[in-house]
Design an enzyme around this catalytic site. Structure first.
Site, PDB file in Angstrom:
ATOM      1  N   ARG A  36       0.848  -1.206   0.000  1.00 39.69           N
ATOM      2  CA  ARG A  36       0.000   0.000   0.000  1.00 39.69           C
ATOM      3  C   ARG A  36       0.876   1.246   0.000  1.00 39.69           C
ATOM      4  O   ARG A  36       1.880   1.316   0.716  1.00 39.69           O
ATOM      5  CB  ARG A  36      -0.904   0.008   1.226  1.00 39.69           C
ATOM      6  CG  ARG A  36      -1.663   1.336   1.424  1.00 39.69           C
ATOM      7  CD  ARG A  36      -2.480   1.305   2.696  1.00 39.69           C
ATOM      8  NE  ARG A  36      -3.120   2.567   2.992  1.00 39.69           N
ATOM      9  CZ  ARG A  36      -2.692   3.451   3.898  1.00 39.69           C
ATOM     10  NH1 ARG A  36      -1.577   3.214   4.589  1.00 39.69           N
ATOM     11  NH2 ARG A  36      -3.345   4.580   4.117  1.00 39.69           N
ATOM     12  N   ARG A  73      -6.595  17.143   5.524  1.00 40.64           N
ATOM     13  CA  ARG A  73      -5.322  16.998   6.237  1.00 40.64           C
ATOM     14  C   ARG A  73      -4.649  18.357   6.391  1.00 40.64           C
ATOM     15  O   ARG A  73      -4.918  19.285   5.621  1.00 40.64           O
ATOM     16  CB  ARG A  73      -4.367  16.061   5.492  1.00 40.64           C
ATOM     17  CG  ARG A  73      -4.751  14.595   5.524  1.00 40.64           C
ATOM     18  CD  ARG A  73      -3.686  13.744   4.868  1.00 40.64           C
ATOM     19  NE  ARG A  73      -4.017  12.335   4.842  1.00 40.64           N
ATOM     20  CZ  ARG A  73      -3.715  11.475   5.803  1.00 40.64           C
ATOM     21  NH1 ARG A  73      -3.062  11.897   6.879  1.00 40.64           N
ATOM     22  NH2 ARG A  73      -4.049  10.203   5.693  1.00 40.64           N
ATOM     23  N   LYS A 215     -13.524   3.320   1.418  1.00 32.51           N
ATOM     24  CA  LYS A 215     -13.347   3.378   2.866  1.00 32.51           C
ATOM     25  C   LYS A 215     -14.641   3.847   3.515  1.00 32.51           C
ATOM     26  O   LYS A 215     -15.170   4.906   3.175  1.00 32.51           O
ATOM     27  CB  LYS A 215     -12.220   4.349   3.224  1.00 32.51           C
ATOM     28  CG  LYS A 215     -10.848   3.921   2.745  1.00 32.51           C
ATOM     29  CD  LYS A 215      -9.812   4.894   3.280  1.00 32.51           C
ATOM     30  CE  LYS A 215      -8.428   4.548   2.830  1.00 32.51           C
ATOM     31  NZ  LYS A 215      -7.431   5.478   3.398  1.00 32.51           N
ATOM     32  N   THR A 273      -5.971   0.381  10.571  1.00 29.30           N
ATOM     33  CA  THR A 273      -5.673   1.411  11.576  1.00 29.30           C
ATOM     34  C   THR A 273      -5.302   0.835  12.937  1.00 29.30           C
ATOM     35  O   THR A 273      -6.110   0.179  13.599  1.00 29.30           O
ATOM     36  CB  THR A 273      -6.840   2.406  11.784  1.00 29.30           C
ATOM     37  OG1 THR A 273      -7.335   2.837  10.518  1.00 29.30           O
ATOM     38  CG2 THR A 273      -6.353   3.628  12.545  1.00 29.30           C
TER      39      THR A 273
END
Length: 480
Positions: A36, A73, A215, A273
């Site tokens: 990834r 972000r 996601k 995560t």
């Protein structure tokens, strides 16, 4: 030829410290199945060079590129912004503005959606702020605790509608980059609807590659998960954002619900995560992390993912090795029959009847491997979702397709350098001969073969054969 050691796939994030041939070889040897890359970090030039390294090293390792999507972000900064509890800091949507207590964010319209009193989280929910005021592009926040906010950290504003734009120009640029570099998957953040997936698929175009991993990481996405899963090629449960955008206390329950829905729709699902987060700085995991990985396997996930553990951590090889060992023990426990209630949900669709028959044959007979001759991967996906207790070799005459099959639990994708017939089944014996020559199957193994014979419509399986490989080799006079 070596097949996978675990049914559950292991995804490892590649960072600057391991984007080299020696480190990548070690990661593969330790158990990495899929690589990834996080498109929110590093330059496209760096990603391009890393992609070439991975592709040169192994033609059969799929690559996922995460693209930002609607994820907000902080931008790249020279040093983190330090603050104490009750200090005021400023988020700005104008990257040209600078101040000692200011940091810019990637979403240039964020200030248009925030008002005083709203709560803002950062860095996977570890930092909490309240909006004091909004003045033009500047959003003044009051900190709830001491901390620091650095480069490329996620910003969450739970419950706030961030507008109708679903596909940004940056998304288009990243998708074009993924296509040009022959990547297998893109991971799309904050998917909220099937419409969002369709818009991304339209940008991907007629090649249908890269495939789309959606996601599910906020309340809207969770509410619409069935439609999203149906529209997607695979699902990722990003528990960092999901726990911030919903409730921390329910994240494990939501994980189970998403996996269960994905199983019912025969779609692979990745759990991500902080799975072994302590191994960023330690050579061994916490007991809670071991339980977390184990329970993800018991829940029925297709893959588990390492992020910072391998991208920036001090022990990337140990992290992959540890994850592999945990998965091996969990899968062995399931196979032993010591735990009940872990079988996939009963699926009643016409096209799944053959898959159920194959599963029954594998349970009742002494079958060592399944060979699925499948151009698109439909057979591999359906058999994987039924958790057939037998390694699956999925063979396609399209190289890009066969590579992508490796995301399915229990599946090894193989490219056949010939062409499948649509008017007869002669290619099936040619595929078996090729697998025997490449040592994917051996003389003493009993195999079950499934394929689509004489296709006229739809994705399905209508051929089942069982063979002792040695008998085939003698009868058909195969030569190495």
């Amino acid at each position: 030829m070596k097949l996978m050691t675990t049914r559950t796939r292991i995804i490892a994030t590649i960072g600057p410290q391991n984007a080299n041939a020696d480190s990548l070889k070690e990661l593969l040897a330790a158990g990495m199945n899929i690589a990834r890359l996080n498109g929110s970090h590093n330059t496209l030039k760096w990603h391009e060079e890393t992609i070439k390294q991975i592709q040169k090293l192994s033609a059969n390792v799929p690559i996922i590129l995460d693209i930002p999507g609607r994820k907000i972000r902080t931008v790249l900064t020279d040093k983190p912004l330090l603050f104490k509890r009750d200090d005021l800091i400023i988020l700005t949507t104008d990257a040209k503005r600078t101040a000692a207590n200011m940091i810019a964010v990637s979403f240039e319209k964020l200030h248009e959606f925030l008002n005083p009193g709203q709560v803002v989280f950062a860095d996977d929910g570890t930092l909490k702020f309240e909006v004091e005021k909004v003045s033009g592009p500047e959003i003044t926040l009051r900190a709830f605790m001491d901390g620091q906010l650095g480069s490329r950290k996620g910003i969450n504003v739970p419950g706030v509608d961030l507008g109708p734009v679903l596909v940004t120009e940056k998304d288009r640029t990243m998708i074009s980059f993924a296509t040009d570099n022959q990547l297998d998957f893109i991971g799309l953040s904050f998917v909220e609807s099937a419409k969002h997936v369709k818009m991304i698929r339209d940008v991907v175009g007629s090649s249908q590659l890269p495939k789309i991993i959606s996601k599910i990481e906020n309340q809207i996405g969770y509410f619409n998960m069935q439609d999203i899963i149906e529209a997607s090629d695979a699902i990722m449960i990003d528990r960092g954002d999901l726990s911030v955008e919903t409730d921390l206390e329910t994240v494990a329950l939501r994980q189970k619900a998403i996996i269960r829905t994905a199983q019912m729709l025969s779609k692979p699902v990745i759990v991500a995560t902080e799975m072994l987060n302590s191994m960023i700085v330690n050579s061994f995991p916490s007991k809670a992390e071991v339980s977390d990985v184990t329970n993800a396997v018991l829940d029925g996930c297709s893959a588990t993912m390492l992020s910072g553990e391998t991208a920036v951590g001090s022990f990337p090889i140990e992290a992959v090795t540890t994850m592999r060992k945990i998965i091996e023990h969990a899968e062995s426990f399931v196979s032993s029959g010591l735990i009940a209630g872990l079988r996939p949900p009963d699926i009643n669709r016409v096209n799944d009847a053959t898959a159920k028959a194959i599963a029954l044959i594998c349970e009742s007979a002494d079958i060592d491997k399944i060979v699925a001759v499948t151009r698109s991967g439909f057979a591999a996906r359906i058999l994987s979702s039924l958790a057939v207790n037998c390694p699956i070799i999925a063979v396609s005459d399209v190289a890009a397709n066969s590579k992508s099959f490796n995301i399915y639990a229990g599946v090894t994708g193989v490219f056949f350098p010939g062409e499948f017939s649509t008017s007869n089944v002669s290619h099936v014996s040619a595929v078996l001969k090729y697998l025997w020559q490449q040592k994917f199957i051996t003389n003493d193994e009993h195999i079950l073969v499934t394929a689509l014979a004489y296709p006229t419509s739809g994705k399905r399986m209508n051929l089942i054969e069982t063979h002792l490989v040695g008998d085939l080799a003698r009868s058909l006079a195969w030569q190495p």
